[in-house]
Design a protein around this motif. Structure first.
Motif, PDB file in Angstrom:
ATOM      1  N   ASN A 184     -13.401   0.679 -15.576  1.00 26.56           N
ATOM      2  CA  ASN A 184     -13.566   2.015 -15.035  1.00 26.56           C
ATOM      3  C   ASN A 184     -14.188   1.896 -13.657  1.00 26.56           C
ATOM      4  O   ASN A 184     -15.084   1.102 -13.447  1.00 26.56           O
TER       5      ASN A 184
ATOM      6  N   TYR B  31     -16.537   9.833   9.026  1.00 30.82           N
ATOM      7  CA  TYR B  31     -16.736   9.256   7.703  1.00 30.82           C
ATOM      8  C   TYR B  31     -16.416   7.770   7.740  1.00 30.82           C
ATOM      9  O   TYR B  31     -17.168   6.933   7.254  1.00 30.82           O
TER      10      TYR B  31
ATOM     11  N   TRP C  23      -9.269  15.772  -5.266  1.00 40.03           N
ATOM     12  CA  TRP C  23     -10.521  15.052  -4.995  1.00 40.03           C
ATOM     13  C   TRP C  23     -10.515  14.565  -3.568  1.00 40.03           C
ATOM     14  O   TRP C  23      -9.529  13.999  -3.116  1.00 40.03           O
ATOM     15  N   ASP C  24     -11.629  14.797  -2.843  1.00 34.66           N
ATOM     16  CA  ASP C  24     -11.659  14.419  -1.428  1.00 34.66           C
ATOM     17  C   ASP C  24     -12.041  12.965  -1.209  1.00 34.66           C
ATOM     18  O   ASP C  24     -12.129  12.512  -0.089  1.00 34.66           O
ATOM     19  N   GLY C  25     -12.273  12.206  -2.263  1.00 37.73           N
ATOM     20  CA  GLY C  25     -12.559  10.782  -2.097  1.00 37.73           C
ATOM     21  C   GLY C  25     -14.006  10.484  -1.755  1.00 37.73           C
ATOM     22  O   GLY C  25     -14.327   9.382  -1.350  1.00 37.73           O
ATOM     23  N   LYS C  26     -14.894  11.460  -1.882  1.00 38.48           N
ATOM     24  CA  LYS C  26     -16.289  11.206  -1.482  1.00 38.48           C
ATOM     25  C   LYS C  26     -17.252  11.126  -2.665  1.00 38.48           C
ATOM     26  O   LYS C  26     -17.629  10.051  -3.072  1.00 38.48           O
TER      27      LYS C  26
ATOM     28  N   HIS D  54     -23.400   1.748  -7.965  1.00 38.71           N
ATOM     29  CA  HIS D  54     -23.021   2.899  -7.154  1.00 38.71           C
ATOM     30  C   HIS D  54     -24.210   3.299  -6.311  1.00 38.71           C
ATOM     31  O   HIS D  54     -25.003   4.138  -6.700  1.00 38.71           O
TER      32      HIS D  54
ATOM     33  N   LYS E  73      -6.788  10.428  -5.178  1.00 37.76           N
ATOM     34  CA  LYS E  73      -6.253  11.404  -4.221  1.00 37.76           C
ATOM     35  C   LYS E  73      -4.869  11.922  -4.624  1.00 37.76           C
ATOM     36  O   LYS E  73      -4.477  12.999  -4.214  1.00 37.76           O
TER      37      LYS E  73
ATOM     38  N   PHE F 131      -9.205   4.189 -10.987  1.00 40.42           N
ATOM     39  CA  PHE F 131      -8.377   3.998 -12.167  1.00 40.42           C
ATOM     40  C   PHE F 131      -9.246   3.648 -13.358  1.00 40.42           C
ATOM     41  O   PHE F 131     -10.354   3.182 -13.204  1.00 40.42           O
TER      42      PHE F 131
ATOM     43  N   GLN G 148     -22.023   7.025  -1.844  1.00 42.18           N
ATOM     44  CA  GLN G 148     -20.589   7.079  -1.546  1.00 42.18           C
ATOM     45  C   GLN G 148     -20.253   6.401  -0.219  1.00 42.18           C
ATOM     46  O   GLN G 148     -19.140   5.940  -0.018  1.00 42.18           O
TER      47      GLN G 148
ATOM     48  N   GLN H 267     -11.861   4.825  -3.418  1.00 48.35           N
ATOM     49  CA  GLN H 267     -11.289   6.097  -3.012  1.00 48.35           C
ATOM     50  C   GLN H 267     -10.169   6.499  -3.961  1.00 48.35           C
ATOM     51  O   GLN H 267      -9.852   7.676  -4.076  1.00 48.35           O
ATOM     52  N   ASN H 268      -9.546   5.508  -4.594  1.00 46.43           N
ATOM     53  CA  ASN H 268      -8.549   5.803  -5.619  1.00 46.43           C
ATOM     54  C   ASN H 268      -9.010   5.131  -6.905  1.00 46.43           C
ATOM     55  O   ASN H 268      -9.000   3.913  -6.992  1.00 46.43           O
TER      56      ASN H 268
ATOM     57  N   VAL I   4     -15.580   4.264 -10.134  1.00 49.77           N
ATOM     58  CA  VAL I   4     -15.802   5.575  -9.517  1.00 49.77           C
ATOM     59  C   VAL I   4     -16.048   5.433  -8.024  1.00 49.77           C
ATOM     60  O   VAL I   4     -15.925   6.394  -7.273  1.00 49.77           O
TER      61      VAL I   4
ATOM     62  N   ILE J 133       0.846  -1.205   0.000  1.00 47.08           N
ATOM     63  CA  ILE J 133       0.000   0.000   0.000  1.00 47.08           C
ATOM     64  C   ILE J 133       0.874   1.245   0.000  1.00 47.08           C
ATOM     65  O   ILE J 133       0.662   2.179  -0.771  1.00 47.08           O
TER      66      ILE J 133
ATOM     67  N   PHE K  45      -6.932   9.491   4.145  1.00 55.70           N
ATOM     68  CA  PHE K  45      -7.809  10.652   4.016  1.00 55.70           C
ATOM     69  C   PHE K  45      -8.036  11.320   5.368  1.00 55.70           C
ATOM     70  O   PHE K  45      -8.139  12.530   5.445  1.00 55.70           O
TER      71      PHE K  45
ATOM     72  N   HIS L 119      -4.402  -0.963  -7.138  1.00 54.17           N
ATOM     73  CA  HIS L 119      -3.620  -0.428  -6.017  1.00 54.17           C
ATOM     74  C   HIS L 119      -3.489  -1.559  -5.008  1.00 54.17           C
ATOM     75  O   HIS L 119      -4.371  -1.742  -4.169  1.00 54.17           O
ATOM     76  N   PRO L 120      -2.416  -2.362  -5.114  1.00 60.62           N
ATOM     77  CA  PRO L 120      -2.339  -3.584  -4.310  1.00 60.62           C
ATOM     78  C   PRO L 120      -2.197  -3.313  -2.817  1.00 60.62           C
ATOM     79  O   PRO L 120      -1.658  -2.287  -2.418  1.00 60.62           O
ATOM     80  N   GLY L 121      -2.709  -4.238  -2.003  1.00 63.82           N
ATOM     81  CA  GLY L 121      -2.476  -4.209  -0.568  1.00 63.82           C
ATOM     82  C   GLY L 121      -3.715  -4.124   0.291  1.00 63.82           C
ATOM     83  O   GLY L 121      -3.819  -4.841   1.283  1.00 63.82           O
TER      84      GLY L 121
END
Lengths: 285, 177
Positions: free
Chosen positions: A120, B143, A191-194, B26, A172, A128, B29, A125-126, A122, A28, B138, B69-71
């Motif tokens: 894709n 949250y 981007w705040d990740g929300k 989705h 992020k 790609f 969030q 939090q991250n 969305v 990570i 974050f 994003h591995p881990g």
């Protein structure tokens, strides 16, 4: 020595647990944006193949939206045709050619490669995006990515032979610089990740005039994305009490929920700019 | 069916469902539906603990490969695989149920409640650790808490539906070695 073996045998499960846990956290933390190991190449290739198979099915459900956006893009291009413009009468006009090089032989700065989105996300939090075009099709890391209506999508971070991984604006670590079309002030996207599609623009001073509905475009400061690409429309702008800046939230121009086709921008001068910057860095050190 | 073959098919199915169905939904969030880790909960009772952890790592790492994003998921999976045997020992009602049945289910754990607690606790730990690792970057405690609780509720609902839709045949093994 014997005690060590006894210890290992006794706490084998705990040690295995801790080492696996440690390895995960190492992954990570040490996963950098520009790592390009053989390992990630292999995983990208495999997951890319699976994603492409799935995309063949999913593609049909998105045909209508894809078609709409392509029609829009086409309309835009038609409107740029030379035939649409009446040239001003320039007989009295004296042109002074300031270019030293032969201007008839134009040189190309940007090339646009079309690519299909095979994966894709969305919701994470991250986020790609995976494109079905890789190093074998002229894609390198650091190239910018836009959607058919010139909305900025992200930057290519990882490339395998047939696939490219794009870090979208919804990540992020994505820090593309944006600019207010009206005033010209530049800031950094974050981007705040929300909420997907809602991104904040930082470092815009309070002196700037910002209102709801203003346009944010790309500044062209980086080699990835050319100047003037649409980034988004301001939703709200509140002065920050703690600093001298605005807190600006805007809705992204590209809709990250239904990306089907994108264009990858190859900046032919990126190499040249990079070598100059490297030279400057060397001198200042 | 052979346990090995069955588990390989399950592994692939859970990953595919997670990546191509649940990740595409989705809801909100705050709510991320997860079900792939049910694979770890369904592993046989008699599997060695070290193998459980290694397989859990492989499962998490496979999902991480799709997320690029591995881990994150690998860490959460290894954690629940490590805690699982303790919980099984706590929740198993009578002597030898874990040798009479093959894997955890309503029947083998002796009713709805023990199995529900078993899945509930592991889900909460999985989501908590996963979102903690993400929120750590974050940094917003409320949250994190709300997201963990809401996602746990949705995931448990998904598990309940899965259990009701795909009833697993659990034969009582009388003469086990």
């Amino acid at each position: 020595m014997r005690n060590i073996f006894l210890f290992i045998r006794r706490y084998f499960h705990l040690l295995l647990f801790l080492s696996l846990q440690g390895f995960s956290i190492y992954l990570i933390i040490h996963y950098s944006r520009y790592h390009n190991s053989i390992f990630s190449g292999i995983t990208n290739e495999v997951t890319g193949k699976v994603n492409q198979q799935f995309n063949r099915v999913e593609y049909y459900f998105q045909l209508k939206k894809t078609n709409d956006s392509l029609v829009k893009a086409n309309a835009k291009l038609y409107n740029k045709l030379k035939a649409d413009f009446e040239l001003p009468d320039s007989t009295m006009h004296v042109f002074i050619d300031s270019l030293k090089t032969d201007s008839l032989e134009g040189y190309r700065k940007y090339t646009y490669y079309p690519a299909k989105v095979v994966y894709n996300s969305v919701a994470a939090q991250n986020n790609f995006i995976v494109l079905s075009r890789g190093s074998a099709q002229n894609i390198r890391t650091g190239m910018g990515v836009i959607d058919p209506n010139t909305g900025v999508v992200g930057v290519v971070t990882d490339v395998s032979t047939d696939y490219a991984v794009v870090m979208s604006l919804l990540h992020k670590d994505s820090h593309i610089s944006g600019k207010l079309l009206k005033g010209g002030e530049t800031g950094t996207l974050n981007w705040d990740g929300k909420t997907p599609n809602i991104i904040s623009l930082k470092d815009i001073p309070k002196g700037a005039k910002v209102a709801k509905g203003d346009t944010v475009i790309s500044s062209g400061f980086s080699t990835s994305i050319p100047k003037g690409m649409m980034i988004g429309i301001v939703e709200e702008a509140v002065p920050d009490k703690g600093s001298s800046n605005f807190l600006i939230k805007f809705r992204s121009a590209a809709n990250f929920y239904n990306l089907e086709y994108v264009y990858i921008i190859d900046n032919k001068q990126a190499e040249g700019i990079k070598t100059i910057l490297d030279n400057v860095k060397k001198k200042t050190q | 069916m052979n346990t090995l073959v069955k588990n390989i098919i399950r592994f692939a199915l859970f990953i595919l469902v997670q990546v191509f169905v649940l990740d595409k939904i989705h809801l909100h969030q705050m709510v991320t539906p997860y079900i792939y880790y049910l694979f770890i909960l369904w592993l046989p009772f008699r599997m060695k603990r070290s193998w459980q952890m290694i397989i859990a790592f492989a499962l998490g790492f496979t999902l991480d490969s799709f997320r690029h994003h591995p881990g994150f998921h690998a860490a959460a999976c290894v954690l629940i695989a490590y805690i699982r045997p303790f919980l099984v020992n706590l929740m198993i009602p009578q002597e030898g149920a874990d040798t009479n049945y093959e894997e955890p289910s309503f029947k083998s754990m002796g009713g709805f409640l023990p199995y529900f607690i078993f899945t509930g606790v592991l889900t909460l730990i999985h989501h908590g650790w996963l979102f903690f690792l993400e929120a750590w970057q974050f940094g917003n405690i409320w949250y994190f808490i709300v997201k963990t609780l809401l996602s746990t509720a949705v995931s448990l609902l998904l598990i309940l539906i899965t259990e009701l839709l795909f009833a697993r045949k659990q034969s009582f093994r009388t003469n086990t070695a």
